[in-house]
Design a protein around this motif. Structure first.
Motif, PDB file in Angstrom:
ATOM      1  N   VAL B  61     -15.538 -15.097  20.297  1.00  0.00           N
ATOM      2  CA  VAL B  61     -13.745 -15.187  20.798  1.00  0.00           C
ATOM      3  C   VAL B  61     -13.113 -14.859  20.164  1.00  0.00           C
ATOM      4  CG1 VAL B  61     -11.826 -16.809  22.192  1.00  0.00           C
ATOM      5  CG2 VAL B  61     -14.469 -18.044  22.420  1.00  0.00           C
ATOM      6  N   VAL B  62     -11.963 -13.895  20.353  1.00  0.00           N
ATOM      7  CA  VAL B  62     -11.298 -13.654  19.446  1.00  0.00           C
ATOM      8  C   VAL B  62      -9.822 -13.871  19.691  1.00  0.00           C
ATOM      9  CG1 VAL B  62     -12.692 -11.199  18.555  1.00  0.00           C
ATOM     10  CG2 VAL B  62     -10.835 -10.833  20.218  1.00  0.00           C
ATOM     11  N   GLU B  63      -8.703 -13.812  19.423  1.00  0.00           N
ATOM     12  CA  GLU B  63      -7.491 -14.835  19.274  1.00  0.00           C
ATOM     13  C   GLU B  63      -6.684 -13.786  18.470  1.00  0.00           C
ATOM     14  OE1 GLU B  63      -6.213 -16.834  21.108  1.00  0.00           O
ATOM     15  OE2 GLU B  63      -3.896 -16.651  19.836  1.00  0.00           O
ATOM     16  N   LYS B  64      -5.910 -13.438  18.826  1.00  0.00           N
ATOM     17  CA  LYS B  64      -4.265 -12.956  17.583  1.00  0.00           C
ATOM     18  C   LYS B  64      -3.622 -14.194  17.155  1.00  0.00           C
ATOM     19  CE  LYS B  64      -0.343 -12.545  20.394  1.00  0.00           C
ATOM     20  NZ  LYS B  64       0.337 -11.722  21.712  1.00  0.00           N
ATOM     21  N   GLY B  65      -3.858 -15.396  17.501  1.00  0.00           N
ATOM     22  CA  GLY B  65      -2.624 -16.714  17.147  1.00  0.00           C
ATOM     23  C   GLY B  65      -3.964 -17.491  16.513  1.00  0.00           C
ATOM     24  N   TRP B  66      -3.646 -18.808  16.950  1.00  0.00           N
ATOM     25  CA  TRP B  66      -4.667 -19.550  17.065  1.00  0.00           C
ATOM     26  C   TRP B  66      -4.842 -20.033  17.634  1.00  0.00           C
ATOM     27  CZ3 TRP B  66       0.771 -20.345  15.989  1.00  0.00           C
ATOM     28  CH2 TRP B  66       1.533 -20.210  16.171  1.00  0.00           C
ATOM     29  N   ILE B  67      -5.765 -20.778  18.501  1.00  0.00           N
ATOM     30  CA  ILE B  67      -6.660 -21.206  19.533  1.00  0.00           C
ATOM     31  C   ILE B  67      -5.722 -22.441  20.666  1.00  0.00           C
ATOM     32  CG2 ILE B  67      -9.182 -20.360  19.689  1.00  0.00           C
ATOM     33  CD1 ILE B  67      -9.935 -23.676  19.298  1.00  0.00           C
ATOM     34  N   GLY B  68      -5.070 -21.655  21.450  1.00  0.00           N
ATOM     35  CA  GLY B  68      -5.155 -22.662  22.166  1.00  0.00           C
ATOM     36  C   GLY B  68      -2.955 -22.592  22.176  1.00  0.00           C
ATOM     37  N   GLY B  69      -2.876 -22.038  21.784  1.00  0.00           N
ATOM     38  CA  GLY B  69      -1.338 -21.553  21.210  1.00  0.00           C
ATOM     39  C   GLY B  69      -0.166 -21.218  22.183  1.00  0.00           C
ATOM     40  N   GLY B  70      -1.042 -20.234  23.305  1.00  0.00           N
ATOM     41  CA  GLY B  70      -0.769 -19.723  24.821  1.00  0.00           C
ATOM     42  C   GLY B  70       0.511 -20.680  25.670  1.00  0.00           C
ATOM     43  N   ASN B  71      -0.249 -20.051  26.883  1.00  0.00           N
ATOM     44  CA  ASN B  71      -0.123 -21.393  28.055  1.00  0.00           C
ATOM     45  C   ASN B  71      -0.664 -22.541  28.913  1.00  0.00           C
ATOM     46  OD1 ASN B  71       1.514 -19.271  28.573  1.00  0.00           O
ATOM     47  ND2 ASN B  71       0.163 -17.915  30.185  1.00  0.00           N
ATOM     48  N   VAL B  72      -2.187 -22.780  27.482  1.00  0.00           N
ATOM     49  CA  VAL B  72      -3.249 -23.913  27.923  1.00  0.00           C
ATOM     50  C   VAL B  72      -2.150 -24.848  26.801  1.00  0.00           C
ATOM     51  CG1 VAL B  72      -4.878 -23.874  25.548  1.00  0.00           C
ATOM     52  CG2 VAL B  72      -5.179 -24.866  27.660  1.00  0.00           C
ATOM     53  N   GLY B  73      -1.010 -24.798  25.846  1.00  0.00           N
ATOM     54  CA  GLY B  73      -0.097 -25.143  24.913  1.00  0.00           C
ATOM     55  C   GLY B  73       1.234 -25.641  25.330  1.00  0.00           C
ATOM     56  N   ARG B  74       1.198 -25.383  26.474  1.00  0.00           N
ATOM     57  CA  ARG B  74       2.799 -25.036  27.152  1.00  0.00           C
ATOM     58  C   ARG B  74       3.478 -24.926  28.605  1.00  0.00           C
ATOM     59  NH1 ARG B  74       6.237 -21.247  24.917  1.00  0.00           N
ATOM     60  NH2 ARG B  74       5.498 -21.028  22.506  1.00  0.00           N
ATOM     61  N   ASN B  75       1.945 -25.950  29.258  1.00  0.00           N
ATOM     62  CA  ASN B  75       2.312 -25.860  30.237  1.00  0.00           C
ATOM     63  C   ASN B  75       3.111 -27.077  31.033  1.00  0.00           C
ATOM     64  OD1 ASN B  75      -0.837 -28.064  31.312  1.00  0.00           O
ATOM     65  ND2 ASN B  75      -0.966 -25.827  29.967  1.00  0.00           N
ATOM     66  N   THR B  76       2.478 -27.619  32.188  1.00  0.00           N
ATOM     67  CA  THR B  76       3.145 -28.987  32.085  1.00  0.00           C
ATOM     68  C   THR B  76       1.555 -30.273  33.104  1.00  0.00           C
ATOM     69  OG1 THR B  76       3.480 -27.528  34.767  1.00  0.00           O
ATOM     70  CG2 THR B  76       5.503 -28.410  33.228  1.00  0.00           C
ATOM     71  N   THR B  77       0.568 -29.505  32.597  1.00  0.00           N
ATOM     72  CA  THR B  77      -0.454 -30.363  32.804  1.00  0.00           C
ATOM     73  C   THR B  77      -0.799 -31.209  33.593  1.00  0.00           C
ATOM     74  OG1 THR B  77       0.393 -32.657  32.489  1.00  0.00           O
ATOM     75  CG2 THR B  77       0.190 -31.168  30.154  1.00  0.00           C
ATOM     76  N   ILE B  78      -0.514 -30.491  35.286  1.00  0.00           N
ATOM     77  CA  ILE B  78      -1.110 -30.503  36.478  1.00  0.00           C
ATOM     78  C   ILE B  78      -2.338 -29.852  36.601  1.00  0.00           C
ATOM     79  CG2 ILE B  78      -0.305 -30.897  38.708  1.00  0.00           C
ATOM     80  CD1 ILE B  78       2.778 -30.627  37.095  1.00  0.00           C
ATOM     81  N   VAL B  79      -3.266 -30.359  37.358  1.00  0.00           N
ATOM     82  CA  VAL B  79      -4.070 -30.766  38.348  1.00  0.00           C
ATOM     83  C   VAL B  79      -4.297 -30.726  39.606  1.00  0.00           C
ATOM     84  CG1 VAL B  79      -5.507 -30.971  35.901  1.00  0.00           C
ATOM     85  CG2 VAL B  79      -5.688 -32.027  37.401  1.00  0.00           C
ATOM     86  N   ARG B  80      -4.798 -30.216  40.557  1.00  0.00           N
ATOM     87  CA  ARG B  80      -4.627 -30.514  41.678  1.00  0.00           C
ATOM     88  C   ARG B  80      -5.764 -29.202  42.432  1.00  0.00           C
ATOM     89  NH1 ARG B  80      -0.809 -26.617  44.370  1.00  0.00           N
ATOM     90  NH2 ARG B  80       0.353 -25.388  42.436  1.00  0.00           N
ATOM     91  N   SER B  81      -5.806 -29.565  43.791  1.00  0.00           N
ATOM     92  CA  SER B  81      -6.609 -28.495  44.336  1.00  0.00           C
ATOM     93  C   SER B  81      -6.239 -28.314  46.026  1.00  0.00           C
ATOM     94  CB  SER B  81      -8.220 -28.991  44.372  1.00  0.00           C
ATOM     95  OG  SER B  81      -8.494 -29.997  45.162  1.00  0.00           O
ATOM     96  N   ASN B  82      -5.116 -28.390  45.720  1.00  0.00           N
ATOM     97  CA  ASN B  82      -4.284 -28.517  47.430  1.00  0.00           C
ATOM     98  C   ASN B  82      -3.556 -27.464  47.889  1.00  0.00           C
ATOM     99  OD1 ASN B  82      -2.357 -28.018  45.533  1.00  0.00           O
ATOM    100  ND2 ASN B  82      -1.057 -29.856  46.233  1.00  0.00           N
TER     101      ASN B  82
END
Lengths: 95, 416
Positions: B61-82
């Motif tokens: 896995v190649v990553e330009k910065g640190w892992i998890g530093g993009g949108n997985v680190g800046r979302n509103t954490t909601i999970v749903r399947s609607n």
């Protein structure tokens, strides 16, 4: 963001609606032999650059003119604002 | 790194000096079976499922910065399947099922909390549309409950039910929806992949693809050339920039979505609540902060910050729905870059370049899709054909007229 409208001066970007890449002015000819391919690319594909971007804004809450705004997508800095009509005429797209 | 109650106890007594890193910092090998570009949630999940489900462990896995530093680190954490449409709903329901078993699966505390998600309706037609969506959800056993006004009132008495312009008519409730500790998702997948032999290469930016006779044979990175049998891009937000290095134009525009969190409050919001008349959604974090957001700003951008008109719009939506939140102070606001696609739906697909695969176009819904995205992408990479719930996520769907347009907006990315 403030858009310096060529006719009415600096206006808040919230008065405008955004359409997208100014290449939408260059609508292809429907009589092209490969019109389905050309229209697919025209309608769906985008350059989406990080940097200078020419884009169409519509002054909906103002004088209802279409503008071509040149804006940096990494800083939001606007370097040029033209009337879309002038751009279209220069590209022989309008009357 | 393994954890146990005894280890926590022991480290507590000895000054927490015995903890070791959760994953290695390896040097790049000259060649891998699969290179995944992008160390976010989707890339790490892909690596994890490649190793776990398909036994393919010679993976980087190649990553330009640190892992998890993009949108997985800046979302509103909601999970749903609607969701409603056939191309989407089975995929998001697979994701929901993977979420439900994720902590046991990768043995990591992701704080998965199924407190339910409530979408409010404000008119009879909207309520009918929700009934239809609920039926579509029931077809894949996602679980949906149509609620009347009084049932909503019992659940959330603090809403502005008799708002003059948008009174609350009812809502649709998915009890299995909820929130997840987003950073832990990235870390859990990273640890799980690393322990199975996947190399996670941080500070390793991809500058170009190695293309030989129209076949992708690896990537040029800031840490040297790395060759691979298959290259898999998962860099949503930056898809346009990265795929341009392979001369590809995508049906995607990059837009910024802002999110907000208030000061910590006592328990107040039972689950996730969404406003049906404007664009506003809110949940409450375990620390007590109200986590909320709304529309994207609506213009192309790669800057991870938004503008004030949308801040105002989101807060107006909040005030219209829950007047009491006007008393809470805003603690933080931030922005993340979204791949807004032409029909509002994502891509998990091969490209016209052999060996080069693409995962992106997640719009503002990428976080909830993380497990299924990784699961289906790994399936595509390992078997060469799409997983059965992801067959519609192809780049050629616009050419075929097979768009998956949940909102019915057409090719206008800033309206999805």
């Amino acid at each position: 963001m403030i858009i310096n409208h060529p006719l009415v001066g600096p206006r808040d970007a919230a008065e405008f609606t955004y359409l997208g890449d100014a290449s939408l002015i260059d609508r292809p000819d429907w009589k092209n032999k490969n019109a389905p391919d050309v229209f697919h690319d025209y309608l769906y594909l985008r350059d989406n650059p990080a940097g200078l971007h020419r884009e169409l804004w519509y002054h909906e809450q103002g004088d209802r003119s279409w503008l071509v705004v040149t804006r940096d997508t990494t800083t939001h800095e606007i370097s040029k604002v033209e009337l879309a009509r002038d751009v279209a005429i220069a590209r022989k797209r309008g009357k | 790194m393994r954890y146990s109650a005894w280890k926590v106890f022991w480290e507590g007594l000895t000054g927490n000096k015995g903890w070791t890193p959760q994953w290695r910092e390896p040097e790049p090998k000259p060649e891998y079976d699969v290179i995944i570009v992008g160390g976010g949630g989707h890339g790490l999940a892909t690596a994890y499922y490649l190793a776990k489900e398909h036994g393919i462990t010679n993976v980087a896995v190649v990553e330009k910065g640190w892992i998890g530093g993009g949108n997985v680190g800046r979302n509103t954490t909601i999970v749903r399947s609607n969701y409603m449409l056939p191309g989407n709903e089975p995929f998001y329901e697979l994701s929901m099922k993977l979420w439900e078993n994720l902590e046991q699966d990768f043995n990591y505390n992701a704080m998965i909390s199924q407190r339910g998600i409530l979408n409010l309706s404000h008119s009879d037609p909207q309520h009918d549309a929700y009934a239809r969506r609920g039926n579509a959800m029931q077809l894949v056993d996602a679980g949906a409950v149509l609620l009347g006004k009084e049932e909503v009132r019992k659940m959330c008495p603090f809403l502005d039910f008799d708002n003059a312009r948008f009174p609350i008519r009812g809502g649709i409730w998915q009890p299995r929806g909820g929130t997840v500790r987003h950073d832990a998702v990235a870390w859990g997948y990273a640890r799980g992949a690393d322990s199975r032999g996947v190399d996670i290469l941080q500070n390793c930016e991809v500058n170009g693809f190695i293309l030989e006779n129209g076949v992708c044979k690896g990537v040029e990175t800031s840490r040297g050339t790395i060759r691979a049998k298959k290259v898999a891009v998962a860099v949503a937000g930056n898809s346009g920039k990265v795929m341009a290095k392979a001369d590809m134009r995508l049906p995607i525009e990059s837009h910024v979505l802002q999110a907000f969190v208030s000061e910590g409050l006592k328990p107040l919001i039972p689950g996730v609540i969404t406003f049906g008349a404007g664009h506003f959604y809110v949940s409450q974090s375990d620390k007590g902060g109200l986590v909320f957001g709304g529309d994207i700003d609506g213009y192309n951008t790669y800057a991870q910050r938004g503008n004030l008109p949308v801040v105002e719009d989101v807060c107006e939506g909040g005030m219209a729905l829950i007047p009491m939140i006007g008393r809470a102070r805003l603690l933080r606001a931030w922005g993340g870059i979204m791949d807004m696609s032409m029909d509002g739906s994502p891509f998990i697909t091969k490209t016209h370049i052999d060996g080069l695969h693409f995962n992106g176009g997640w719009c503002y819904g990428g976080f909830k899709a993380t497990p299924a995205s990784g699961f289906c992408y790994a399936h595509l990479l390992a078997r060469g054909e799409p997983h059965e719930v992801a067959t519609e996520y192809r780049l050629d769907r616009f050419r075929r007229g097979a768009m998956i347009d949940e909102k019915g907006q057409g090719a206008q990315p800033n309206l999805h």
